[in-house]
Scaffold this motif. Structure first.
Motif, mmCIF file in Angstrom:
data_model
loop_
_atom_site.group_PDB
_atom_site.id
_atom_site.type_symbol
_atom_site.label_atom_id
_atom_site.label_comp_id
_atom_site.label_asym_id
_atom_site.label_seq_id
_atom_site.Cartn_x
_atom_site.Cartn_y
_atom_site.Cartn_z
ATOM 1 N N MET A 184 46.538 42.892 42.575
ATOM 2 C CA MET A 184 46.283 44.254 43.077
ATOM 3 C C MET A 184 47.400 44.745 43.970
ATOM 4 S SD MET A 184 42.253 44.729 43.996
ATOM 5 C CE MET A 184 42.626 46.214 44.917
ATOM 6 N N ALA A 229 41.093 46.601 40.307
ATOM 7 C CA ALA A 229 40.151 46.745 41.423
ATOM 8 C C ALA A 229 38.709 46.639 40.940
ATOM 9 C CB ALA A 229 40.389 48.077 42.130
ATOM 10 N N THR A 233 35.931 43.975 42.057
ATOM 11 C CA THR A 233 34.652 44.431 42.587
ATOM 12 C C THR A 233 33.495 43.828 41.809
ATOM 13 O OG1 THR A 233 35.706 46.510 43.232
ATOM 14 C CG2 THR A 233 33.305 46.466 43.204
ATOM 15 N N ARG A 298 42.173 38.682 49.739
ATOM 16 C CA ARG A 298 43.111 39.801 49.698
ATOM 17 C C ARG A 298 44.054 39.753 50.884
ATOM 18 N NH1 ARG A 298 41.794 46.229 48.657
ATOM 19 N NH2 ARG A 298 43.967 46.847 48.378
#
Length: 576
Positions: A184, A229, A233, A298
Motif C-alpha cells: 500500500m 486497501a 480491510t 502498516r
C-alpha cells in the motif's frame, strides 16, 4: 520500528508519567468488580444498606481517580507522540537536505514526500496507541485472569479455552496483512508521483489536450491503491466479528456454568457478576490488542521506509580534515581530465574534460543537447562527485573543501529558474541573508529586473507565489540572476540562464554583468551563440568531450562543431 524509538529520549519523563498513570488506572478498573461483588454478596443479600452506600461511595471515588488518570495519560501520550513525530520529521528533512542528487534520484521526490508525511504519521499514531495500551492491556489481561481465578478457578477454564483462539486469530490476520501494508505504501508513492507530475505540468497537459489521459493515469494508480486497501480491510475486518463472537459466546458459557455452580452452592451471585466483568475486561483488552496488531503492520512498513532514508549515507560528504581556503580566493577554476558517468548509465556523460576559467574573464561552454554542459555545472557545484580527474578552485580540489564553503564561493543561476513563496526581496536575499535593501535593489537593477519591479505596487516587497507562477519566464530568470549577484561570490555560474530573455535585454544584462563582475570568474553555459560570442574563452563540447577551446574567431577557423552551431543560428554577417 523500535529503531525509531531512539527519538523518544527527550520524552522519557513523560513516558514514565504515562506508565504510572496507566498503572493506577488499570488497578482501579480491576478493583471495581470486586467491590461490586461485595455489594451484592454482603449489602444486597443481607439487606445492609449502610454497607451498600459505603462501598458504593468508595467505588465512585476509585472510578473518579481512574478517570482522571486516564485523561492525564491521554494528554501526555498525545503530547509525546506529537513531539516524536516532530523530531522524526525534522531528522528526516535534515538528513535529506544532506543528500546528493544521486540519493534524490534513487528515492524519488514523491517517495521522499510520502515518507516524510504519511509514513511518519502512521508511526506517530501507533506510538500514541502503544503508550495508551502497552501497559494497560497486559495489566488488564493478566490482572483480570488472576482476579477471575480468585473468584472461581474452575469457571476460569472457559477463559483458558477462549484466549488461545483469540491470540491465534490475531496472529493469522497480522501475518496476512503485513505484506499488503507494505504494498500500500508503495502504491501511495505511485499515486503521489502521478498527482505531483500532473499538478506541476498542468500547463503542458492542457496545452496538448491530455487531460483525459492524465485522468486515466491517475485513475489507474488510484484504483490500484484502492484495490489493495480493500484487500487489507477485508482481511482486517475478520478480527472484530470473530472477537465479538468469541466474547459473547464466552459470556454465555460463563453465565451458563456460573448458574450451575451457584445452584450447587459453589459460587455466590456477586462473584459471578464480578467474574463476568473480569471476563469482559480481559476480552475487551484482547480486542484492543487486536487493534494494535491491525495498526502495527502498516506502521512497521512505514518505519522501514523511514529508516531506509535515515540509514542512507550521502554519497557526497566533506573530507575528514577539511581546510578552508582563505576568504580572499581569486576564483580560478580548473577542470583537470574530468570524467563522470551518471549511476546506471552505460557511457560516461563527460570524458577527459580539461580547461581553465580565469578570474576577470568570461568562460563560456556551448554544445549540442546532451553534450554534457549542465553535467559540468553539477560537478563544479559538487551535486555529484567526479568519477575521474579533479576540479580545483584556486588550486584546491573541491573535494577537500566543505560543501558549504564551496557553494558560498559560487553564485549559481540554474537552467530552470526557481523562486520560493514570499517576496521579491526574500528571494534575492536567498543569495545573502545580510543583503541590505540598497544591496537588493542594486542586484535587481544589474539583473535588469528593476524595470518590472518598479511597476509593481509594493516594489521588492511584492509577493511571489509558489514556484513564481505570477512572473513570466524571463522575469524569473532575471530574479534568479539577481539572487546570485546578491551573494557577491568569486565565481558566477550561469547555466543557460539567458534563454528566456529577448536579445535587447540579453545585451543590456551582459553589459551590466561585465561591469559588476569584472574581477570574478564567469562561467556561462549557453545554447545561443549570440550570448557567448564576446566571451574570453569558449569551450565547445561534443558528445561529452572537448571539441575545441578558444575565442569566437579562433573556433570559427579551427572547430567544425562550433562552426556548425554558429551557421545553424547566425547569418554569415552576424557571425563575423
Amino acid at each position: 520500528m523500535l529503531k525509531l524509538f531512539r527519538f523518544l529520549k527527550p520524552y522519557r519523563a513523560w513516558i514514565a508519567v504515562v506508565v504510572v498513570l496507566m498503572f493506577l488506572q488499570s488497578i482501579s478498573q480491576l478493583y471495581l468488580p470486586t467491590l461490586m461483588a461485595d455489594i451484592v454478596n454482603v449489602g444486597v443479600m443481607e439487606g445492609n444498606t449502610g454497607y451498600i452506600l459505603r462501598i458504593g461511595g468508595l467505588m465512585l471515588l476509585i472510578a473518579a481517580v481512574g478517570t482522571l488518570c486516564n485523561v492525564a495519560a491521554a494528554y501526555y501520550s498525545s503530547r509525546t507522540a506529537a513531539g516524536f513525530g516532530q523530531i522524526v520529521r525534522g531528522n528526516v528533512f535534515g538528513h535529506v537536505e544532506r543528500f546528493s542528487l544521486q540519493e534524490f534520484d534513487k528515492f524519488g521526490t514523491a517517495s521522499l514526500i510520502t515518507r516524510t508525511t504519511n509514513d511518519i504519521t502512521q508511526v506517530q499514531q501507533v506510538l500514541f496507541m502503544l503508550l495508551r495500551m502497552f501497559l494497560n492491556a497486559p495489566l488488564m489481561i493478566v490482572g483480570g485472569i488472576v482476579m477471575a481465578v480468585s473468584k472461581d478457578a474452575k469457571l476460569s477454564l472457559v477463559l483458558v479455552a477462549v484466549i488461545p483462539l483469540l491470540a491465534g486469530v490475531i496472529t493469522l490476520v497480522a501475518s496476512k496483512g503485513v505484506p499488503l501494508f507494505r504494498a500500500m505504501q508503495k502504491k501511495l508513492d505511485r499515486l503521489n508521483l502521478v498527482l505531483r507530475e500532473n499538478l506541476i505540468g498542468i500547463r503542458v497537459v492542457r496545452a496538448f489536450n491530455r487531460t483525459e489521459r492524465e485522468r486515466e493515469r491517475f485513475g489507474s494508480a488510484n484504483t490500484d491503491l484502492t484495490d489493495t486497501a480493500i484487500r487489507v480491510t477485508r482481511i482486517m475486518s475478520v478480527v472484530f466479528p470473530v472477537m465479538l463472537l468469541l466474547l459473547n459466546l464466552s459470556l454465555v458459557a460463563i453465565m451458563w456454568f456460573g448458574g450451575i455452580r451457584i445452584d450447587n452452592n459453589h459460587m455466590q451471585v456477586g462473584d459471578l457478576i464480578a467474574f463476568t466483568q473480569y471476563a469482559s475486561q480481559i476480552l475487551f483488552s484482547l480486542t484492543m490488542v487486536s487493534m494494535m496488531f491491525i495498526m502495527i503492520p502498516r506502521a512497521s512498513a512505514s518505519a522501514v521506509r523511514i529508516n531506509e532514508v535515515l540509514d542512507a549515507s550521502p554519497s557526497i560528504v566533506d573530507a575528514p580534515e577539511t581546510r578552508e581556503p582563505e576568504s580572499s580566493g581569486r576564483g580560478l577554476v580548473e577542470f583537470d581530465d574530468v570524467t563522470f558517468g551518471y549511476p546506471g548509465a552505460e557511457q560516461p556523460a563527460v570524458r577527459n574534460i580539461s580547461f581553465t576559467a580565469q578570474p576577470g574573464q568570461v568562460t563560456a561552454i556551448i554544445g549540442g543537447t546532451g553534450s554534457g554542459k549542465s553535467t559540468l555545472v553539477n560537478l563544479l557545484m559538487r551535486f555529484y562527485d567526479v568519477g575521474g580527474g579533479s576540479i580545483r578552485i584556486d588550486g584546491k580540489d573541491i573535494r577537500g573543501l566543505s560543501q558549504e564553503r564551496l557553494r558560498a564561493m559560487i553564485g549559481y543561476v540554474p537552467q530552470k529558474a526557481v523562486l520560493f513563496s514570499g517576496t521579491i526581496a526574500d528571494n534575492i536575499r536567498f543569495g545573502s541573508d545580510s543583503a541590505s535593501r540598497e544591496h537588493v535593489e542594486h542586484a535587481a537593477e544589474v539583473a535588469q529586473a528593476a524595470e518590472f519591479i518598479t511597476e509593481l505596487p509594493e516594489g521588492t516587497n511584492s509577493a511571489v507565489s509558489q514556484g513564481g507562477t505570477n512572473f513570466s519566464g524571463g522575469q524569473k530568470q532575471r530574479l534568479s540572476i539577481a539572487r546570485a549577484l546578491a551573494r557577491k561570490p568569486a565565481v558566477y555560474v550561469f547555466d543557460d540562464s539567458f534563454s528566456a530573455l529577448d536579445f535587447k535585454t540579453d545585451a543590456k544584462l551582459r553589459a551590466a554583468l561585465q561591469r559588476e563582475t569584472a574581477e570574478a570568474t564567469l562561467l556561462i553555459v549557453a545554447q545561443r551563440v549570440s550570448t557567448i560570442m564576446e566571451a574570453d574563452r569558449i569551450v565547445v563540447l561534443d558528445e561529452g568531450r572537448v571539441a575545441g577551446i578558444g575565442t569566437h574567431r579562433e573556433l570559427l577557423a579551427s572547430c567544425d562543431v562550433y562552426r556548425e552551431i554558429v551557421t545553424s543560428q547566425l547569418s554569415e554577417e552576424e557571425s563575423a
